[in-house]
Design a protein around this motif. Structure first.
Motif, short mmCIF file in Angstrom:
data_model
loop_
_atom_site.label_atom_id
_atom_site.label_comp_id
_atom_site.label_asym_id
_atom_site.label_seq_id
_atom_site.Cartn_x
_atom_site.Cartn_y
_atom_site.Cartn_z
N LEU A 66 15.42 7.63 11.36
CA LEU A 66 15.21 6.21 11.63
C LEU A 66 13.74 5.92 11.90
N GLN A 67 13.03 6.84 12.55
CA GLN A 67 11.60 6.64 12.82
C GLN A 67 10.82 6.43 11.52
N ILE A 68 11.10 7.26 10.53
CA ILE A 68 10.39 7.13 9.25
C ILE A 68 10.65 5.76 8.63
N GLY A 69 11.94 5.37 8.60
CA GLY A 69 12.27 4.08 8.01
C GLY A 69 11.69 2.91 8.76
N VAL A 70 11.77 2.95 10.11
CA VAL A 70 11.26 1.84 10.92
C VAL A 70 9.74 1.72 10.80
N THR A 71 9.05 2.85 10.87
CA THR A 71 7.58 2.82 10.79
C THR A 71 7.12 2.27 9.45
N GLU A 72 7.72 2.79 8.36
CA GLU A 72 7.34 2.30 7.03
C GLU A 72 7.72 0.83 6.86
N GLY A 73 8.90 0.47 7.37
CA GLY A 73 9.36 -0.91 7.22
C GLY A 73 8.48 -1.89 7.95
N LEU A 74 8.14 -1.57 9.22
CA LEU A 74 7.29 -2.49 10.00
C LEU A 74 5.89 -2.56 9.42
N ALA B 90 2.77 -7.49 4.41
CA ALA B 90 3.23 -8.70 3.72
C ALA B 90 2.78 -9.96 4.46
N VAL B 91 2.89 -9.92 5.80
CA VAL B 91 2.45 -11.07 6.60
C VAL B 91 0.96 -11.31 6.41
N GLU B 92 0.17 -10.24 6.36
CA GLU B 92 -1.27 -10.39 6.17
C GLU B 92 -1.59 -10.95 4.79
N GLN B 93 -0.83 -10.52 3.78
CA GLN B 93 -1.03 -11.06 2.44
C GLN B 93 -0.72 -12.55 2.40
N VAL B 94 0.34 -12.95 3.08
CA VAL B 94 0.70 -14.38 3.15
C VAL B 94 -0.42 -15.16 3.83
N ARG B 95 -0.94 -14.61 4.93
CA ARG B 95 -2.04 -15.30 5.63
C ARG B 95 -3.27 -15.40 4.74
N ARG C 195 5.13 -2.28 6.26
CA ARG C 195 5.20 -3.12 5.07
C ARG C 195 5.35 -4.59 5.43
N ILE C 196 6.11 -4.86 6.47
CA ILE C 196 6.24 -6.25 6.93
C ILE C 196 4.88 -6.78 7.39
N ALA C 197 4.14 -5.94 8.14
CA ALA C 197 2.82 -6.36 8.62
C ALA C 197 1.88 -6.62 7.44
#
Length: 299
Positions: free
Chosen positions: A71-79, A85-90, A81-83
């Protein structure tokens, strides 16, 4: 697409990632600005959700179980990627706010606006100016922030700012001027004509009438646009009626010369039109201010 019911609440995943990154519950609680029991409860809720222990609490400090490492691997990679994506939107939003689109005729863009834009970029290097050209006076379209128009200024689709008056006088290459002998040579020179359906367009007949000169009977050359006629004048093919907004810089550079006589000053002028919109960009305001300042010094 994974059903939403298989995903735990993002808050629980964020707490889990913070605990692992901070190293213990105490530091994670401080970073999240919550109590330690709240962190512990969130971890327990996440374990209940996935159905397996994520931390081995029999060790001090607690260590990840096999399920926890997955779960650590998935959560770290997921967060991460979300970060990203948010920066790209900004960045998209910032890019939109740092660009401005202005429309004008091809001639105005070629001979007046574009040669001056380098000065704007020197002052505002982070703003991109998109120049949209039109055969005639531009009408507002979606995405257009400003427009430069030639006319009497009686438009109703925005705020009108007068930039400068127009002035029309014969011009030709320096070599041709010497060959025909200046203004007196107009009666035998090859005249360059631009065909236009615009009623405000001034012709050689208008110039001869204003200056009380007999009409030149020499066979002239005709063009469908002003840019073609300008290139012909630059190459010494004849004399054209030079509109200050288009040929003024060429005269100041010595590439064309005026032949004297009384210039024609039409009742029309150049205006900046600013649409009435609540969502005006700061970049649009900066370009407007710069154009007004440059136009005030229009020579």
């Amino acid at each position: 697409m994974m059903p939403d019911r298989l995903l735990p609440p993002l808050r629980l995943l964020t707490v889990f990632e913070t605990v692992l990154r901070a190293g213990n519950i105490q530091r994670a609680a401080a970073e999240l600005n919550v109590t330690q029991p709240a962190v512990s409860q969130a971890l327990k809720a996440l374990e209940d959700y996935v159905g397996l222990r994520l931390l081995d609490r029999s060790t001090r400090p607690a260590t990840l179980t096999e399920a926890g490492r997955i779960l650590q691997i998935g959560v770290t990679e997921g967060l991460d990627r979300i970060a990203e994506a948010v920066e790209q939107v900004r960045n998209l939003d910032r890019a939109a706010g740092q660009s401005v689109t202005i429309a004008c005729s091809v001639g105005t863009a070629t001979y007046w606006l574009m040669p001056r834009l380098a000065g704007f970029y020197t002052e505002q290097p982070d703003i991109a100016v998109n120049v949209m050209t039109t055969p005639g006076s531009p009408e507002f379209q979606p995405g257009m922030d400003l427009a430069i128009r030639y006319g009497t200024g009686n438009w109703k689709d925005g705020r009108i700012v007068k930039l400068f008056d127009e002035r029309v006088v014969p011009v030709c290459s320096p070599d041709l001027a010497a060959e025909i002998g200046g203004e007196a040579g107009l009666l035998r020179a090859t005249l360059l004509h631009v065909r236009s359906s615009d009623r405000s367009w001034l012709t050689w007949k208008d110039y001869f009438d204003l200056n009380n000169l007999p009409e030149n009977r020499t066979l002239g050359r005709y063009f469908t646009n002003y840019i073609q006629a300008t290139q012909a004048a630059l190459s010494g093919q004849g004399v054209m009626l030079g509109w200050e907004s288009n040929t003024g810089d060429l005269v100041r550079e010595g590439r064309l010369v005026t032949l004297g006589g009384t210039p024609m000053v039409p009742k029309e002028a150049f205006y900046l039109v600013v649409p009435d919109r609540r969502d005006r960009k700061p970049a649009s305001d900066l370009l407007e201010a710069w154009i007004r300042r440059i136009a005030a010094g229009h020579g």
